[in-house]
Design a protein around this motif. Structure first.
Motif, PDB file in Angstrom:
ATOM      1  N   VAL A 162       0.842  -1.197   0.000  1.00 31.08           N
ATOM      2  CA  VAL A 162       0.000   0.000   0.000  1.00 31.08           C
ATOM      3  C   VAL A 162       0.882   1.254   0.000  1.00 31.08           C
ATOM      4  N   LEU A 163       1.893   1.263   0.868  1.00 30.39           N
ATOM      5  CA  LEU A 163       2.689   2.479   1.033  1.00 30.39           C
ATOM      6  C   LEU A 163       3.711   2.669  -0.094  1.00 30.39           C
TER       7      LEU A 163
ATOM      8  N   PRO B 188       3.916   0.940  -3.565  1.00 34.81           N
ATOM      9  CA  PRO B 188       3.555  -0.021  -4.610  1.00 34.81           C
ATOM     10  C   PRO B 188       4.711  -0.172  -5.598  1.00 34.81           C
ATOM     11  N   GLN B 189       4.789  -1.335  -6.193  1.00 35.90           N
ATOM     12  CA  GLN B 189       5.822  -1.607  -7.197  1.00 35.90           C
ATOM     13  C   GLN B 189       7.262  -1.559  -6.693  1.00 35.90           C
ATOM     14  N   LYS B 190       7.413  -1.597  -5.381  1.00 34.17           N
ATOM     15  CA  LYS B 190       8.773  -1.678  -4.831  1.00 34.17           C
ATOM     16  C   LYS B 190       8.870  -2.982  -4.041  1.00 34.17           C
ATOM     17  N   PRO B 191      10.067  -3.502  -3.912  1.00 30.03           N
ATOM     18  CA  PRO B 191      10.157  -4.824  -3.251  1.00 30.03           C
ATOM     19  C   PRO B 191      10.106  -4.787  -1.726  1.00 30.03           C
ATOM     20  N   TRP B 192       9.701  -3.673  -1.118  1.00 31.79           N
ATOM     21  CA  TRP B 192       9.703  -3.612   0.353  1.00 31.79           C
ATOM     22  C   TRP B 192       8.785  -4.651   0.981  1.00 31.79           C
ATOM     23  N   TYR B 193       7.779  -5.105   0.210  1.00 28.41           N
ATOM     24  CA  TYR B 193       6.847  -6.083   0.782  1.00 28.41           C
ATOM     25  C   TYR B 193       7.566  -7.364   1.195  1.00 28.41           C
ATOM     26  N   MET B 194       8.812  -7.546   0.706  1.00 28.61           N
ATOM     27  CA  MET B 194       9.579  -8.724   1.112  1.00 28.61           C
ATOM     28  C   MET B 194       9.805  -8.751   2.629  1.00 28.61           C
ATOM     29  N   ILE B 195       9.795  -7.543   3.243  1.00 32.18           N
ATOM     30  CA  ILE B 195       9.905  -7.488   4.711  1.00 32.18           C
ATOM     31  C   ILE B 195       8.721  -8.238   5.324  1.00 32.18           C
ATOM     32  N   GLY B 196       7.551  -8.021   4.739  1.00 29.93           N
ATOM     33  CA  GLY B 196       6.347  -8.687   5.228  1.00 29.93           C
ATOM     34  C   GLY B 196       6.416 -10.197   5.020  1.00 29.93           C
TER      35      GLY B 196
ATOM     36  N   GLY C 173      14.488  -5.845  11.186  1.00 31.94           N
ATOM     37  CA  GLY C 173      14.646  -4.561  11.866  1.00 31.94           C
ATOM     38  C   GLY C 173      15.491  -3.597  11.055  1.00 31.94           C
ATOM     39  N   PHE C 174      16.524  -4.135  10.439  1.00 30.05           N
ATOM     40  CA  PHE C 174      17.401  -3.313   9.605  1.00 30.05           C
ATOM     41  C   PHE C 174      16.607  -2.693   8.448  1.00 30.05           C
ATOM     42  N   PHE C 175      15.873  -3.533   7.723  1.00 31.15           N
ATOM     43  CA  PHE C 175      15.144  -3.007   6.566  1.00 31.15           C
ATOM     44  C   PHE C 175      14.009  -2.067   6.963  1.00 31.15           C
TER      45      PHE C 175
ATOM     46  N   TRP D 244      14.829   6.248   5.356  1.00 27.94           N
ATOM     47  CA  TRP D 244      15.320   6.738   4.063  1.00 27.94           C
ATOM     48  C   TRP D 244      14.324   6.651   2.907  1.00 27.94           C
ATOM     49  N   ALA D 245      13.414   5.652   2.920  1.00 29.58           N
ATOM     50  CA  ALA D 245      12.564   5.465   1.745  1.00 29.58           C
ATOM     51  C   ALA D 245      11.185   6.114   1.878  1.00 29.58           C
ATOM     52  N   LEU D 246      10.559   5.921   3.013  1.00 32.06           N
ATOM     53  CA  LEU D 246       9.211   6.464   3.189  1.00 32.06           C
ATOM     54  C   LEU D 246       9.286   7.980   3.349  1.00 32.06           C
ATOM     55  N   LYS D 247       8.362   8.701   2.695  1.00 36.54           N
ATOM     56  CA  LYS D 247       8.399  10.165   2.769  1.00 36.54           C
ATOM     57  C   LYS D 247       8.224  10.631   4.211  1.00 36.54           C
TER      58      LYS D 247
END
Ligand code: TRP
Length: 445
Positions: A78-79, A81-89, A386-388, A395-398
């Motif tokens: 949601v926050l 989209p189209q980025k691989p951050w969901y891999m944290i989940g 925790g690192f990610f 750094w990534a989220l506005k």
């Protein structure tokens, strides 16, 4: 998603999240690690780690969850989209299964020890008894099953009626039991030595390793790094103050670890038990003490009930991470989803349990399956998560989004904002990286 379940209010949030945080990590792990690492000095380090690393990550997780209003996987979609951050989940869901596989085994042991205390069947050689029990075949499995069934029953009822309601009853009960035990412990003759050990820091006992242990302890103890607090954050209403809630939760978590120390060390000193006797401290050493104490079986029953409650409210938070994913992403209804998750955990947990005894061939990289699961989650997945998360929020989220979330749309003040950003951008990731690399080097050298 209009009818998302949520916590009813502040006490509900704090009870549930503190329930997740306070667990075997505080009452079983903390005292023996503290005992092995110089007592008070370790306590101090642990508290420093909670403040400079734990709190910022908890806030970051709460913020992500509440903003996205979804499970830990969807939150990143949601926050960003189209980025691989969901891999944290994704990693968080894997971690939940892995942690639960050994956590539920230990949860089962606490039930066995409640029964042993009630039936007064603890005698003879406690180490032998403990090892005989955990290396057995069907008995530890049966108790693990019971422990999972209890957790299942709570999660099945949902966030407000299951998790929140049970935590609101169980957490105050836990605090009460712990206070009773503390009073008993400090009033034993010879108890002051133990208190001194816990409260006067002896820095000469600290090694580089203790710092790493304290960090890992703070992390595990606050349930961070795998989306637990993202999931719980998503059940917090918009008008609630995230920063003060996080402060309360971290504060209670440290307080309980401190109280567990106060319950254990003075009593250990009174009965001349070595405080640094390792993971067996709770299951082997404490029964020795209870047996020599007036009314020991009563206090023993209280203690193991306490341990079981603490484990239970933590287990439900781990299960909820996966259940919320199944409900929202796979569109499975809550009950079957919970049953499915508990069933899978039981299968994996069976391997953990059996690897301690009758099936030693269940091992990899020189560790049995139980230790392997513990190692993979605590030393690899959680620090990586925790690192990610810190990199993501730092750094990534506005910044605008984070600030808006942490101040509830600007209606609340967050005076520590600059400190928060400094910690989450620099201190937290660098510290985790150091723990991570040195941990790996030590293990594989
Ligand atoms: N914090 C719990 C304890 O101290 C265990 C726990 C629950 C946990 N949820 C978690 C640990 C998520 C790491 C991640 O025992």
């Amino acid at each position: 998603m209009t009818s998302r379940d949520s916590f009813s209010g502040r006490f509900g949030i704090i009870a549930a999240a503190a329930g997740s945080a306070i667990g075997l990590g505080n009452i079983w792990m903390f005292p023996y690690r503290c005992g092995q690492n110089g007592g008070g000095a370790f306590l101090l380090l642990y508290i420093v780690c909670i403040v400079i690393m734990g709190l910022p990550i908890m806030l970051a997780e709460f913020g992500i969850g509440r903003k996205a209003q979804s499970n830990a996987y969807r939150a990143f979609r949601v926050l960003s989209p189209q980025k691989p951050w969901y891999m944290i989940g994704v990693m968080g869901i894997v971690a939940a299964f892995i942690i639960m596989s050994f956590y539920s085994a230990v949860g089962g042991w606490t039930i066995e020890y409640i029964i042993r205390s009630i039936t007064n069947t603890m005698s003879g050689n406690h180490a032998e008894q403990f090892n005989g029990f955990i290396t057995g075949s069907y008995k530890p499995l049966a108790y693990q099953f019971v422990f999972l069934a209890l957790s299942f029953a709570i999660v099945m009822f949902g966030v407000r009626k299951g998790i929140e309601r049970s935590s609101k009853i169980l957490m105050p009960l836990l605090l009460l039991l712990l206070i009773i035990l503390c009073i008993r412990s400090v009033t034993l003759p010879g108890a002051s030595e133990g208190l001194k050990f816990l409260l006067t820091p002896d820095f000469s006992k600290l090694s580089g390793n203790s710092i790493l242990l304290a960090m890992g302890q703070a992390f595990f103890s606050l349930s961070l790094g795998m989306g637990c607090m993202i999931t719980y954050g998503s059940y917090i209403k918009r008008n609630e103050d995230l920063t003060s809630s996080a402060g309360m939760i971290a504060g209670t978590d440290s307080l309980i670890a401190l109280l567990a120390g106060i319950a254990i060390f003075p009593a250990a000193a009174a009965f001349q038990i070595e405080p640094g006797s390792g993971p067996g401290l709770v299951f082997i050493t404490l029964p020795v003490m209870f047996q020599q104490m007036a009314g020991g079986m009563f206090f023993s029953t209280l203690f193991f009930i306490l341990l079981c409650i603490a484990a239970l409210t933590s287990a439900i938070s781990l299960i909820e991470v996966v259940v919320s994913f199944c409900v929202e992403e796979m569109r499975i209804r809550r009950r079957p989803a919970t049953a499915l998750v508990a069933g899978c955990i039981f299968l994996l947990g069976t391997l953990c349990s059996l690897s301690l005894g009758i099936a030693p061939q269940l091992s990899l990289f020189g560790m049995n399956f139980f230790d392997l699961m513990d190692f993979t989650s605590s030393n690899l997945l959680l620090p990586a998560g925790g690192f990610f998360i810190s990199i993501y929020v730092g750094w990534a989220l506005k910044k605008r989004i984070t600030v808006k979330e942490l101040t509830s749309d600007g209606t609340l003040k967050f005076t520590g904002l600059r400190v928060f950003y400094f910690l989450i951008k620099y201190i937290v990731p660098v510290a985790i990286l150091i723990v991570f690399i040195s941990g790996l080097l030590k293990t594989f050298s």
